[in-house]
Design an enzyme around this catalytic site. Structure first.
Site, mmCIF file in Angstrom:
data_model
loop_
_atom_site.group_PDB
_atom_site.id
_atom_site.type_symbol
_atom_site.label_atom_id
_atom_site.label_comp_id
_atom_site.label_asym_id
_atom_site.label_seq_id
_atom_site.Cartn_x
_atom_site.Cartn_y
_atom_site.Cartn_z
ATOM 1 N N LYS A 197 13.335 -5.764 6.449
ATOM 2 C CA LYS A 197 12.195 -5.645 7.366
ATOM 3 C C LYS A 197 12.584 -6.219 8.743
ATOM 4 O O LYS A 197 13.722 -6.055 9.165
ATOM 5 C CB LYS A 197 10.948 -6.287 6.755
ATOM 6 C CG LYS A 197 10.642 -5.715 5.367
ATOM 7 C CD LYS A 197 9.301 -6.080 4.852
ATOM 8 C CE LYS A 197 9.075 -5.453 3.489
ATOM 9 N NZ LYS A 197 7.710 -5.661 2.987
ATOM 10 N N HIS A 200 7.596 4.090 4.416
ATOM 11 C CA HIS A 200 7.164 2.781 3.919
ATOM 12 C C HIS A 200 5.710 2.546 4.321
ATOM 13 O O HIS A 200 5.261 2.968 5.392
ATOM 14 C CB HIS A 200 8.058 1.680 4.480
ATOM 15 C CG HIS A 200 7.885 0.366 3.792
ATOM 16 N ND1 HIS A 200 6.829 -0.484 4.057
ATOM 17 C CD2 HIS A 200 8.628 -0.242 2.816
ATOM 18 C CE1 HIS A 200 6.927 -1.559 3.292
ATOM 19 N NE2 HIS A 200 8.006 -1.442 2.535
ATOM 20 N N GLU A 248 5.743 1.924 -4.374
ATOM 21 C CA GLU A 248 5.402 0.604 -3.845
ATOM 22 C C GLU A 248 3.889 0.489 -3.690
ATOM 23 O O GLU A 248 3.328 0.916 -2.673
ATOM 24 C CB GLU A 248 6.072 0.386 -2.491
ATOM 25 C CG GLU A 248 7.577 0.263 -2.556
ATOM 26 C CD GLU A 248 8.121 -0.499 -1.358
ATOM 27 O OE1 GLU A 248 8.836 -1.472 -1.576
ATOM 28 O OE2 GLU A 248 7.803 -0.133 -0.222
ATOM 29 N N GLY A 250 4.485 -7.953 -0.326
ATOM 30 C CA GLY A 250 4.390 -9.180 0.460
ATOM 31 C C GLY A 250 3.209 -10.068 0.123
ATOM 32 O O GLY A 250 2.945 -11.040 0.827
ATOM 33 N N SER A 269 6.808 -7.096 -4.223
ATOM 34 C CA SER A 269 6.995 -8.484 -4.676
ATOM 35 C C SER A 269 7.961 -8.579 -5.858
ATOM 36 O O SER A 269 7.743 -9.342 -6.797
ATOM 37 C CB SER A 269 5.644 -9.123 -5.014
ATOM 38 O OG SER A 269 4.830 -9.212 -3.866
#
Length: 250
Positions: free
Chosen positions: A12, A95, A165, A171, A211
C-alpha cells in the site's frame, strides 16, 4: 488438480528507501521451504525500479494500480507499457481502496483488467463486499457482478489471479472465518466452471485477502478453494510475511 500456492504482499502507501532496503535484504536471505509457492510484492510506484533491481529473482514485483491506455494526457497515471519497460509484469487491479476512495467503477476496473491482460501483463483482480452487503445477503451477487464486469471480454484467463477481499476485513483486524472465505471462493470457482470452462475453474488461483496474518493463515490455507493470500499490513512485517509464505509447510 493441485494449484500452485500464491502469496502477494501489498505494501500500500508504505515504505522508504531505508525501510525498503532492510525489508528486501531480509527477504533475499529468507528460507522459503515451500517449493510450490509463487511469491511477490506490490510496492508504491516510486520504488518499483529499485525493488525490481534488488529483490531476489524468484519473486515477482507488482504495481498496485495501472491505467487502461498506453500513453496520453492522464496526469498522475502509469501505463503497463511503462511498467514492462522497467521489468514489472504484474499489477493489482480493482482493490477496494481504489473502488471506494477513488471511485473506480466496475466498468473502469473491467477496462483496466481487459487492457492489461491484452498487453501480456499479469493481473491480480480484487473483488469483495461491504459489511452492509454481507449483512443483507448480497455477498455472492456483489462479487460475481464485479467479476463479470472485469472479465466480460476476456479470452485468455492464464495471466489472471482472483483475490477475494471482503472490504469489512481489510485493515480492520477482522477476518472472515475459513468457512466464510471458502464459501465465497467456492461460489467464484463454480461460476468459472459454468460460465467459462472447467479447465479455467480448476486452474484459477483464487486467493484471500483481508487481515491475513501468521496466526490465521494456516487455517485459511487449509480450505479447498483458497489458493493463497493477498497480504496487506503483515506484508511489511518481514518475519510475519515469510511465515505466511511458508504456511503450507508449517
Amino acid at each position: 488438480m493441485k494449484r500452485k500456492f500464491f502469496v502477494a504482499g501489498n505494501w500500500k502507501m508504505n515504505g522508504s528507501t531505508s525501510f525498503n532496503e532492510d525489508l528486501i535484504n531480509f527477504f533475499n536471505q529468507a528460507e522459503i521451504r515451500d517449493q510450490n509457492v509463487e511469491i511477490g510484492v506490490a510496492v508504491p510506484s516510486v520504488y518499483l525500479s529499485n525493488i525490481v533491481n534488488n529483490l531476489r529473482k524468484d519473486w515477482f514485483v507488482a504495481a498496485q494500480n495501472c491505467f487502461k491506455n498506453e500513453k496520453g494526457a492522464y496526469t498522475g497515471e502509469i501505463s503497463c507499457h511503462m511498467l514492462k519497460d522497467i521489468g514489472v509484469n504484474w499489477s493489482i487491479i480493482g482493490h477496494s481502496e481504489r473502488r471506494i476512495i477513488f471511485n473506480e467503477s466496475d466498468e473502469l476496473v473491467g477496462e483496466k483488467c481487459e487492457y492489461l491482460l491484452s498487453q501480456g501483463m499479469k493481473v491480480i483482480l480484487c473483488v469483495g463486499e461491504l459489511r452492509s452487503e454481507r449483512e443483507s445477503g448480497e455477498t455472492k451477487q456483489v462479487c460475481l457482478r464485479q467479476l463479470k464486469a472485469a472479465t466480460e471480454k476476456l479470452k485468455d484467463w492464464s495471466n489472471l489471479v482472483i483475490a477475494y477481499e471482503p472490504v469489512w476485513a481489510i485493515g480492520t483486524g477482522k477476518v472472515a472465518t475459513p468457512e466464510e472465505a471458502q464459501e465465497v471462493h467456492k461460489v467464484i470457482r463454480e461460476w468459472l466452471r459454468t460460465s467459462v470452462s472447467a479447465t479455467v475453474a480448476e486452474s484459477m488461483s483464487i486467493v484471500y485477502g483481508g487481515s491475513v496474518k501468521a496466526e490465521n493463515c494456516v487455517d485459511l490455507g487449509k480450505m479447498e478453494d483458497i489458493d493463497g493470500f493477498l497480504v496487506g499490513g503483515a506484508s511489511i512485517n518481514k518475519r510475519e510475511f515469510i511465515e505466511i509464505c511458508n504456511s503450507q509447510v508449517l
